[in-house]
Scaffold this motif. Sequence first.
Motif, PDB file in Angstrom:
ATOM      1  N   GLN A 184       2.266   1.898  -3.410  1.00  0.00           N
ATOM      2  CA  GLN A 184       1.296   2.458  -4.347  1.00  0.00           C
ATOM      3  C   GLN A 184       1.006   3.924  -4.028  1.00  0.00           C
ATOM      4  O   GLN A 184       0.783   4.735  -4.932  1.00  0.00           O
ATOM      5  CB  GLN A 184      -0.002   1.644  -4.294  1.00  0.00           C
ATOM      6  N   ILE A 185       1.025   4.280  -2.732  1.00  0.00           N
ATOM      7  CA  ILE A 185       0.853   5.683  -2.353  1.00  0.00           C
ATOM      8  C   ILE A 185       1.993   6.520  -2.917  1.00  0.00           C
ATOM      9  O   ILE A 185       1.779   7.616  -3.457  1.00  0.00           O
ATOM     10  CB  ILE A 185       0.785   5.827  -0.821  1.00  0.00           C
ATOM     11  N   VAL A 223       0.831  -1.204   0.000  1.00  0.00           N
ATOM     12  CA  VAL A 223       0.000   0.000   0.000  1.00  0.00           C
ATOM     13  C   VAL A 223       0.864   1.251   0.000  1.00  0.00           C
ATOM     14  O   VAL A 223       0.606   2.208  -0.746  1.00  0.00           O
ATOM     15  CB  VAL A 223      -0.957  -0.002   1.214  1.00  0.00           C
ATOM     16  N   ASP A 224       1.909   1.284   0.832  1.00  0.00           N
ATOM     17  CA  ASP A 224       2.793   2.447   0.874  1.00  0.00           C
ATOM     18  C   ASP A 224       3.495   2.653  -0.459  1.00  0.00           C
ATOM     19  O   ASP A 224       3.715   3.791  -0.891  1.00  0.00           O
ATOM     20  CB  ASP A 224       3.830   2.283   1.987  1.00  0.00           C
ATOM     21  N   LYS A 249      -7.200   1.696  -2.091  1.00  0.00           N
ATOM     22  CA  LYS A 249      -6.179   1.026  -1.275  1.00  0.00           C
ATOM     23  C   LYS A 249      -6.600  -0.390  -0.927  1.00  0.00           C
ATOM     24  O   LYS A 249      -5.811  -1.338  -1.022  1.00  0.00           O
ATOM     25  CB  LYS A 249      -5.931   1.823   0.020  1.00  0.00           C
ATOM     26  N   TYR A 304      -6.607  -2.646  -4.078  1.00  0.00           N
ATOM     27  CA  TYR A 304      -5.221  -2.970  -4.445  1.00  0.00           C
ATOM     28  C   TYR A 304      -4.599  -3.954  -3.456  1.00  0.00           C
ATOM     29  O   TYR A 304      -3.911  -4.910  -3.848  1.00  0.00           O
ATOM     30  CB  TYR A 304      -4.396  -1.685  -4.506  1.00  0.00           C
ATOM     31  N   LEU A 305      -4.865  -3.733  -2.162  1.00  0.00           N
ATOM     32  CA  LEU A 305      -4.314  -4.608  -1.134  1.00  0.00           C
ATOM     33  C   LEU A 305      -4.837  -6.030  -1.285  1.00  0.00           C
ATOM     34  O   LEU A 305      -4.061  -7.000  -1.236  1.00  0.00           O
ATOM     35  CB  LEU A 305      -4.667  -4.057   0.251  1.00  0.00           C
ATOM     36  N   PHE A 317      -4.619   8.630  -3.287  1.00  0.00           N
ATOM     37  CA  PHE A 317      -4.938   7.203  -3.200  1.00  0.00           C
ATOM     38  C   PHE A 317      -5.874   6.996  -2.010  1.00  0.00           C
ATOM     39  O   PHE A 317      -5.448   6.879  -0.875  1.00  0.00           O
ATOM     40  CB  PHE A 317      -3.641   6.422  -3.022  1.00  0.00           C
TER      41      PHE A 317
END
Length: 380
Positions: free
Chosen positions: A185-186, A182-183, A203, A206-207, A198
């Motif tokens: 993708q952020i 997640v981080d 989130k 995606y996760l 995001f």
Amino acid sequence: MMKFTKQNFIFLVSGIIIYVFDIGVDFWVASKYFCQGQYRWGILILCFRGLSSLITQIFSYEWFKNDWEVTGTGKPNWIFLVHLFHCGIFIRYWLALKYGCQAAFKQNSGGDASETDPPNFIQKQAIDVVTDINMLRVFKTFLETTPQLFVQIYMLMEHGQNNFYQYAAIIMSFCGISFSTVDYQISLRKSLPDKDEFRVLPKLVYLFYKLLTITSWILSISLITLLSVRGSVILLIFLWICGFTWTLKQHTTFCKSKKMEYLYRTVVGIILFFTFFNIKGRKTKVCMFVYYATHTLVTLGILFAYIFWKPFIIKEIHFTIVSMLTILSLLLGIIFLVVYYRRFHPTAYCRPQACSDEVDGEAGGNVRMEIGRFQNFIMQ
């Protein structure tokens, strides 16, 4: 330009806590294996930890060197010593806390940061230093956390043991993978111009896409390892060669030196074994389709192999449960993948011209490379 928010700062602090706690759990699990006389598993856990730490320290120090070359500043000897003793990541976390606190709290409350520094200067510092950390955590996740998750699941399936420390290691692995993906993708969203923040729903989608597809793949590899350790090793090596070869053909340009670039490609080959990444920031629908189609065929092939070579085991309840979890997680993961790319994924990547004039998170507020590091890193 996106801002470093209070929510980002909370994620940063949570990531630090999980990182430190994860180190303790690794040594705790390894010590339990040694106490039980299972030395190979304890050594394997420590090897994963040592390898990931070594790789992250090498890249962290190399990035510091690149920033020093660009800015013309000297190379502090203590930075090298800190990385030599595998503590370089904590220097970056300290910088992230320093700049993140200023960006998320002091600027918003009318502190001195916005008055004495150029516009958005602290924001860029905070975002850049956190981005570097997230890139390093991607390495750690797929060099240590994900392989350790495979080891723990394999141990449960092989010996049927229900030890608390094994469950603790599995939970920590899932937490580590969750925060890292997640981080990452952020950070990707913040590196792209004119893109929305995001938000919570993207989130989660995606996760779940990442966790479910990775879980299905780990269960598949665990099953083939139970069937044949030699066959599992051959499959792992073959798939890594495929990932490494594809990386070579993409002509990645992440590192300045050829040696570091080949090390980077080697690591990316390992990452591609577990999950798909678009390493050039281009449209790769065909590549992604081939990737997950291959994973699906291999997973089904492993299940069919059990039917032909060990037909008696398909009557056992644990095999039925694992098989159903493997197929269900793969199916749900692909569904979340489709939903994410159709509804939430940015459609255009940042051009080098749009990514210039970034600022590095190094102490002293040095100007960063003309093209941000992230723009040549594995994308998604």
